[in-house]
Design a protein around this motif. Structure first.
Motif, PDB file in Angstrom:
ATOM      1  N   UNK A 172       0.839  -1.207   0.000  1.00  0.00           N
ATOM      2  CA  UNK A 172       0.000   0.000   0.000  1.00  0.00           C
ATOM      3  C   UNK A 172       0.872   1.255   0.000  1.00  0.00           C
ATOM      4  N   UNK A 173       1.911   1.242   0.819  1.00  0.00           N
ATOM      5  CA  UNK A 173       2.826   2.386   0.895  1.00  0.00           C
ATOM      6  C   UNK A 173       3.513   2.631  -0.444  1.00  0.00           C
ATOM      7  N   UNK A 174       3.914   1.554  -1.104  1.00  0.00           N
ATOM      8  CA  UNK A 174       4.588   1.668  -2.399  1.00  0.00           C
ATOM      9  C   UNK A 174       3.640   2.236  -3.455  1.00  0.00           C
ATOM     10  N   UNK A 175       2.388   1.810  -3.429  1.00  0.00           N
ATOM     11  CA  UNK A 175       1.411   2.307  -4.390  1.00  0.00           C
ATOM     12  C   UNK A 175       1.091   3.777  -4.135  1.00  0.00           C
ATOM     13  N   UNK A 176       0.945   4.146  -2.874  1.00  0.00           N
ATOM     14  CA  UNK A 176       0.682   5.556  -2.535  1.00  0.00           C
ATOM     15  C   UNK A 176       1.860   6.431  -2.974  1.00  0.00           C
ATOM     16  N   UNK A 177       3.081   5.940  -2.787  1.00  0.00           N
ATOM     17  CA  UNK A 177       4.272   6.685  -3.221  1.00  0.00           C
ATOM     18  C   UNK A 177       4.275   6.861  -4.737  1.00  0.00           C
ATOM     19  N   UNK A 178       3.828   5.834  -5.460  1.00  0.00           N
ATOM     20  CA  UNK A 178       3.753   5.914  -6.922  1.00  0.00           C
ATOM     21  C   UNK A 178       2.709   6.953  -7.352  1.00  0.00           C
ATOM     22  N   UNK A 179       1.576   6.953  -6.674  1.00  0.00           N
ATOM     23  CA  UNK A 179       0.540   7.956  -6.968  1.00  0.00           C
ATOM     24  C   UNK A 179       1.080   9.354  -6.699  1.00  0.00           C
ATOM     25  N   UNK A 180       1.742   9.506  -5.561  1.00  0.00           N
ATOM     26  CA  UNK A 180       2.278  10.815  -5.182  1.00  0.00           C
ATOM     27  C   UNK A 180       3.298  11.303  -6.207  1.00  0.00           C
ATOM     28  N   UNK A 181       4.142  10.406  -6.657  1.00  0.00           N
ATOM     29  CA  UNK A 181       5.178  10.781  -7.638  1.00  0.00           C
ATOM     30  C   UNK A 181       4.545  11.272  -8.934  1.00  0.00           C
ATOM     31  N   UNK A 182       3.571  10.527  -9.452  1.00  0.00           N
ATOM     32  CA  UNK A 182       2.957  10.904 -10.726  1.00  0.00           C
ATOM     33  C   UNK A 182       2.126  12.177 -10.597  1.00  0.00           C
ATOM     34  N   UNK A 183       1.285  12.238  -9.564  1.00  0.00           N
ATOM     35  CA  UNK A 183       0.370  13.374  -9.434  1.00  0.00           C
ATOM     36  C   UNK A 183       1.067  14.636  -8.938  1.00  0.00           C
TER      37      UNK A 183
ATOM     38  N   UNK B  21      -7.855  -1.873  -7.393  1.00  0.00           N
ATOM     39  CA  UNK B  21      -7.744  -0.957  -6.253  1.00  0.00           C
ATOM     40  C   UNK B  21      -8.531   0.338  -6.453  1.00  0.00           C
ATOM     41  N   UNK B  22      -8.574   0.834  -7.695  1.00  0.00           N
ATOM     42  CA  UNK B  22      -9.242   2.097  -7.998  1.00  0.00           C
ATOM     43  C   UNK B  22     -10.087   1.950  -9.258  1.00  0.00           C
ATOM     44  N   UNK B  23     -11.160   2.727  -9.339  1.00  0.00           N
ATOM     45  CA  UNK B  23     -12.016   2.682 -10.532  1.00  0.00           C
ATOM     46  C   UNK B  23     -11.300   3.267 -11.741  1.00  0.00           C
ATOM     47  N   UNK B  24     -10.558   4.355 -11.512  1.00  0.00           N
ATOM     48  CA  UNK B  24      -9.835   5.039 -12.587  1.00  0.00           C
ATOM     49  C   UNK B  24      -8.810   5.966 -11.947  1.00  0.00           C
ATOM     50  N   UNK B  25      -8.116   6.736 -12.775  1.00  0.00           N
ATOM     51  CA  UNK B  25      -7.066   7.590 -12.209  1.00  0.00           C
ATOM     52  C   UNK B  25      -7.648   8.734 -11.381  1.00  0.00           C
ATOM     53  N   UNK B  26      -8.875   9.189 -11.698  1.00  0.00           N
ATOM     54  CA  UNK B  26      -9.500  10.243 -10.903  1.00  0.00           C
ATOM     55  C   UNK B  26      -9.803   9.735  -9.496  1.00  0.00           C
ATOM     56  N   UNK B  27     -10.247   8.501  -9.404  1.00  0.00           N
ATOM     57  CA  UNK B  27     -10.505   7.870  -8.112  1.00  0.00           C
ATOM     58  C   UNK B  27      -9.223   7.845  -7.278  1.00  0.00           C
TER      59      UNK B  27
END
Length: 200
Positions: free
Chosen positions: A14-25, A52-58
């Motif tokens: 979960x931490x790795x995925x959140x870090x990936x989201x943070x990096x991109x966004x 995990x998510x419906x789409x990138x907006x989610x």
């Protein structure tokens, strides 16, 4: 909101995925963000993202809500540190955001690429009908003896004004790349006007 499978992930994944989201966004707007980049950073299959998510907006607004919660925690901590002084805490909070930008890179990018939904969320962070819990939390930590106004409704309206001034100045600082000292001085001057009033 994320799907149940996201919340059931082991903490490290979960931490790795959140870090990936943070990096991109933190690098591009929601419109320009790439799921391909996110899954590459997180090292997960594309199909897993949609588990995990419906789409990138989610995914974006999940992270956005986490950042708002982080900002609220910081503000309450600062408010306590300043013995419930709303104006002193607001200035210290503003200074924290503009001076420690590395902790607010996602937030900065969101402000520079606002859409109507982001603008509504940001402008009402401290006082909105949708986020009454945020306001109640702040209200319960205020030193009301420092204010002329006392009713919850009056303080709610004051918080809306401070919120608007705060995020206008943050956006202006980031978009125009104002020097930190000028940005803080402008913000403090506007809060001083609010504090003093302008009618004789």
């Amino acid at each position: 909101m994320p799907k149940e499978t996201f919340y059931n992930l082991p903490d490290d994944k979960k931490t790795k995925l959140i870090a990936a989201l943070h990096k991109e966004f933190s690098q591009v707007s929601l419109v320009d963000a790439s799921i391909a980049n996110i899954i590459s950073y997180a090292q997960i299959p594309r199909g897993s993202f949609y588990q995990y998510f419906s789409d990138k907006e989610d995914a974006y607004f999940y992270l956005f809500d986490k950042q708002i919660s982080f900002a609220m925690e910081q503000f309450i901590w600062i408010l306590q540190k300043h013995n419930g002084s709303l104006f002193d805490a607001s200035i210290a909070f503003y200074q924290l955001i503009v001076e420690e930008q590395e902790h607010f890179t996602f937030f900065k990018n969101a402000l520079l690429n606002m859409n109507a939904k982001i603008e509504k969320s940001v402008s009402g962070i401290f006082a909105s009908e949708e986020e009454l819990d945020h306001f109640k939390n702040i209200y319960n930590h205020l030193n009301l003896s420092l204010l002329k106004i006392q009713t919850e409704e009056e303080i709610f309206q004051l918080m809306k004004m401070i919120s608007a001034i705060t995020f206008y100045n943050i956006t202006e600082k980031f978009s125009k790349d104002f020097p930190i000292e000028i940005s803080i001085k402008n913000y403090q001057s506007q809060l001083d006007l609010l504090k003093k009033g302008v009618i004789r």
